[in-house]
Design a protein around this motif. Structure first.
Motif, PDB file in Angstrom:
ATOM      1  N   PRO A 423       0.807  -1.232   0.000  1.00 12.46           N
ATOM      2  CA  PRO A 423       0.000   0.000   0.000  1.00 12.46           C
ATOM      3  C   PRO A 423       0.831   1.268   0.000  1.00 12.46           C
ATOM      4  O   PRO A 423       0.357   2.307  -0.479  1.00 12.46           O
ATOM      5  N   GLU A 464      -7.706   0.794  -2.779  1.00 10.83           N
ATOM      6  CA  GLU A 464      -8.844   0.572  -1.888  1.00 10.83           C
ATOM      7  C   GLU A 464      -9.238  -0.904  -1.847  1.00 10.83           C
ATOM      8  O   GLU A 464      -9.740  -1.389  -0.818  1.00 10.83           O
ATOM      9  N   TRP A 467      -7.759  -2.941   1.017  1.00 11.43           N
ATOM     10  CA  TRP A 467      -8.232  -2.745   2.387  1.00 11.43           C
ATOM     11  C   TRP A 467      -8.925  -4.010   2.886  1.00 11.43           C
ATOM     12  O   TRP A 467      -9.805  -4.558   2.235  1.00 11.43           O
ATOM     13  N   PHE A 474      -4.709  -1.975   5.483  1.00  7.87           N
ATOM     14  CA  PHE A 474      -4.376  -2.328   4.110  1.00  7.87           C
ATOM     15  C   PHE A 474      -3.370  -3.476   4.141  1.00  7.87           C
ATOM     16  O   PHE A 474      -2.307  -3.380   4.764  1.00  7.87           O
ATOM     17  N   SER A 490       0.816   0.178   6.024  1.00 10.64           N
ATOM     18  CA  SER A 490      -0.646   0.211   5.918  1.00 10.64           C
ATOM     19  C   SER A 490      -1.212   1.576   6.275  1.00 10.64           C
ATOM     20  O   SER A 490      -2.386   1.856   6.015  1.00 10.64           O
TER      21      SER A 490
END
Length: 616
Positions: A423, A464, A467, A474, A490
């Motif tokens: 991420p 996204e 997630w 994440f 994250s």
């Protein structure tokens, strides 16, 4: 008022300004001197490779070399000073410009490649140098030896005013003992990369007896400290020391036309690492924006034809792939490399794409539109490389093909199979495309702006999808498989400033949870509850100033300015508590982690940046 009076007033105002600047520089130097212990902070000079340190109770002289340990870079194994009574003269004071010994003798620099010892009343010095002396001058006033280092194949000593000399061999080393009557005419000059004849010629040509060498070194540091950014009084000591670190970490790169690189540390990291250059520029911009620009110019100066920026720019070239490593390291790297990459082919090595973030920070501070135009083109080309050459599974989300390219080499997200979709990388790419779109709009390139903006939207959607709502963070993916480790990467999607509110709320919960990221000294790089958490091991729990700074920025752009300010203040308190800008910190004790490097460049630079922001 007549012209003469106006001129007098202008001169008077200029003199007052100069006096105030001198006083401010002296104040910053005095504050920095409180931290100079010859262990965590060595004695050095901007641009020089020479480091004087105290090791095992001895004063040693070593050189900062690319990819060499300091223990392998010894020039003088021991330097001992004795007073008129024959007793060892202890170190009385360490300042940026000098080391003072009891009795009045001082050690200072005589240019970037020589040291000068002199002053005081009668004193004696004993040098222990590795190996044998190659030559000794017929008059007994000089000698040379061969450290055999890239920056100093030769070294020599030259004595002026000595009235006694003793040379002996001890266990393969040579011990030189010289006595001086003291006063301005007494000087021992230790020069690197110079024979005795060259040393004598340089000393004669420069006409720099010890007092003049000390004055010149004082002037170098005064010029540097005059640039120290102004901050709140409670942050002044730390900022002065961090500014000293940035000056102390300047080296010249002979293979790059003597370009000035502010290295991560002369203790172990002698080169310009791409990621470090970005963070270091963020701090330098507050007092030395042109030097900040030089860091980015070096980082941007050697792209591959397809746009990849190298991991490191160093004395002899660049490190952009596994083929740029020594053979043994190359084999190890390939064995650990991406399962998708051909194991017999070079593995590209770079650093996370924060180039646009760093470049943006200099706009308005450096007046060179042509350079900025070229730099933005380089950044745009490097962004294309990530999507064209580092999307290793072809799903639209670039991955790290090797831990080296992440900057987080030992993070548990790399314990599994490569490549790793992380991420943090997604956040950096979104931010970079957003900044490139903004730049394109500002110069009227509508097509480029739309292209960058559209790709940022696609990457945001992919981010996204990483997630994990049940876990509340994440997840990174290794070779497509979600990874269990909960790490600070994250939290870095906050940098996009575009996450849904429900996700941001969950991230704030993680920051407030003592079992996750609310350790006594935050923010740990691995959640405290994670099985891989270690308070001491690099990137597996310790606090890093750059991660904190990025998360603080992410909180601000995500609508939580108060939380951002709190994290900035907490980070500055951590560095103060630990005694300086170390490489990384134990999140439980707030002290330097055992294996962390001291006087670390990006920690110092970002502390300067955070202190300026906290003082605004």
């Amino acid at each position: 008022m007549n012209a003469a009076a106006t001129t007098r007033d202008a001169r008077g105002a200029a003199a007052q300004d100069a006096a105030a600047l001198d006083a401010a520089a002296q104040d910053a130097a005095d504050r920095a001197a409180r931290f100079l212990d010859l262990e965590n902070a060595p004695f050095t000079l901007p641009g020089s490779r020479i480091l004087v340190r105290r090791t095992d109770g001895r004063v040693t002289v070593r050189l900062a070399e690319y990819e060499r340990r300091l223990d392998d870079c010894v020039v003088v194994r021991a330097l001992r000073v004795f007073g008129a009574d024959g007793r060892v003269a202890e170190i009385a004071d360490v300042r940026p410009e000098s080391i003072a010994f009891d009795g009045g003798a001082t050690l200072t620099f005589d240019g970037q490649r020589a040291l000068s010892l002199g002053g005081g009343s009668r004193w004696t010095v004993e040098l222990t140098v590795p190996g044998a002396l190659d030559t000794t001058h017929a008059g007994g006033a000089s000698g040379a030896w061969a450290p055999g280092l890239p920056s100093a194949a030769e070294a020599s000593w030259l004595a002026t005013g000595a009235d006694d000399l003793l040379v002996r061999e001890v266990g393969g080393d040579t011990v030189v003992r010289l006595s001086f009557p003291g006063g301005d005419g007494a000087q021992l000059r230790i020069a690197l990369g110079a024979s005795t004849a060259e040393n004598a010629e340089a000393s004669h040509a420069s006409g720099t007896p010890h007092a003049s060498a000390l004055a010149a070194t004082t002037s170098v540091w005064a010029d540097w400290f005059a640039r120290t950014p102004r901050v709140r009084s409670d942050l002044a000591d730390l900022t002065a020391f961090c500014w000293w670190v940035l000056g102390a970490n300047i080296v010249t790169l002979p293979g790059r036309g003597d370009a000035r690189a502010v290295v991560p540390s002369k203790i172990g990291y002698v080169g310009l690492w791409q990621w470090d250059a970005y963070f270091i520029a963020a701090g330098l911009r507050h007092g030395a924006p042109e030097l900040a620009r030089e860091q980015l110019a070096l980082a941007f100066g050697f792209p591959t034809p397809d746009g990849q920026l190298p991991d490191v720019v160093h004395d002899d070239g660049v490190l952009a792939s596994s083929d740029d490593l020594p053979p043994g390291d190359r084999d190890t790297l390939r064995r650990a490399g991406s399962s998708i990459a051909d194991p017999s082919a070079p593995i590209p090595l770079t650093k996370p794409p924060l180039a646009a973030w760093a470049l943006r920070s200099l706009e308005g501070l450096v007046d060179d539109p042509a350079w900025f135009d070229e730099a933005w083109q380089t950044v745009a080309h490097s962004q294309e490389w990530w999507f064209a050459h580092s999307d290793l599974d072809g799903d639209g989300m670039p991955e790290y093909g090797h831990p080296y390219s992440s900057g987080l080499d030992d993070s548990p997200v790399f314990d599994g199979e490569l490549p790793v979709a992380s991420p943090d990388l997604a956040a950096y790419l979104i931010l970079q495309d957003d900044l490139l779109a903004s730049r394109a709009r500002s110069v009227g390139d509508t097509a480029a702006a739309e292209r960058h903006a559209a790709r940022a939207e696609r990457t945001l959607a992919l981010l996204e999808a990483m997630w994990d709502d049940a876990a509340g963070f994440f997840r990174s993916r290794g070779a497509g498989t979600p990874l269990a480790a909960e790490t600070a990467v994250s939290l870095l999607p906050l940098l996009t400033g575009r996450l849904p509110g429900r996700i941001v709320s969950r991230m704030l919960e993680a920051l407030d949870d003592p079992a996750r990221f609310a350790t006594p000294w935050a923010i740990p790089t691995v959640a405290a509850r994670d099985a891989d958490f270690s308070a001491e091991r690099m990137w597996r729990g310790p606090v890093w100033v750059n991660i904190n700074a990025l998360i603080a920025e992410g909180l601000a752009v995500s609508g939580h300015a108060d939380r951002s300010r709190e994290l900035i203040e907490a980070t500055l308190r951590l560095v103060q508590h630990a005694g300086g800008p170390h490489e990384y910190f134990n999140p439980l004790t707030g002290r330097k982690a055992r294996t962390a490097t001291t006087s670390f460049g990006w920690s110092a630079a970002l502390c300067v940046d955070l202190a300026v922001r906290a003082s605004g």
